[in-house]
Design a protein around this motif. Structure first.
Motif, PDB file in Angstrom:
ATOM      1  N   ALA A  42     -25.183  12.235 -34.219  1.00 25.15           N
ATOM      2  CA  ALA A  42     -25.434  11.853 -32.832  1.00 25.15           C
ATOM      3  C   ALA A  42     -26.379  10.660 -32.711  1.00 25.15           C
ATOM      4  N   SER A  43     -27.137  10.370 -33.749  1.00 30.70           N
ATOM      5  CA  SER A  43     -28.079   9.256 -33.668  1.00 30.70           C
ATOM      6  C   SER A  43     -27.376   7.938 -33.983  1.00 30.70           C
ATOM      7  N   ASN A  44     -28.053   6.842 -33.717  1.00 29.89           N
ATOM      8  CA  ASN A  44     -27.467   5.532 -33.977  1.00 29.89           C
ATOM      9  C   ASN A  44     -28.045   4.910 -35.249  1.00 29.89           C
ATOM     10  N   VAL A  45     -28.422   5.747 -36.201  1.00 31.70           N
ATOM     11  CA  VAL A  45     -28.893   5.277 -37.503  1.00 31.70           C
ATOM     12  C   VAL A  45     -27.677   4.928 -38.349  1.00 31.70           C
ATOM     13  N   LEU A  93     -27.271  13.265 -38.799  1.00 32.60           N
ATOM     14  CA  LEU A  93     -27.496  12.049 -38.023  1.00 32.60           C
ATOM     15  C   LEU A  93     -26.270  11.580 -37.247  1.00 32.60           C
TER      16      LEU A  93
END
Length: 114
Positions: free
Chosen positions: A9-12, A7
């Motif tokens: 690269a994600s904004n989680v 995760l």
């Protein structure tokens, strides 16, 4: 691969698991303000708490200062290598160790029979 690694690269929000050892299980309700309680053990007097990874160090310091907490450990879930090559290598290593032990036992048995 760990979940947080996937995760990146994600904004989680990244989470950190903490194992909190308590004097009494009834005190686990006081920990709700620090994060999400996902498990608690009545028998072993501990609970697993998930907090934001960026605030983990501050939360550990605060939890250790509480009088009803015996100790706090970080979860090692992020450090586990789940890649297929690593798992295959572990299986090969275990198989070779088992073969060596089997050969040693067979040699001992043949010596005893002689």
């Amino acid at each position: 691969m760990s979940i947080n690694h996937d995760l990146v690269a994600s904004n989680v929000t990244k989470r950190q698991g903490l194992i909190v050892y308590l004097n009494s299980v009834s005190n686990q309700y006081k920990l709700r303000r620090f994060g999400d309680i996902v498990y608690f053990s009545k028998k072993m007097n501990y609970c697993v708490l998930y907090v934001d990874q960026k605030d983990a160090d501050k939360t550990i310091a605060v939890l250790n200062s509480l009088d009803f907490v015996n100790g706090v450990d970080r979860s090692i879930g992020e450090n586990i290598d789940l890649s297929s090559t690593h798992i295959e290598q572990q299986i090969k290593d275990l198989a070779s160790e088992a073969e060596e032990q089997l050969l040693e036992e067979q040699e001992k048995n043949t010596e005893q029979l002689s």
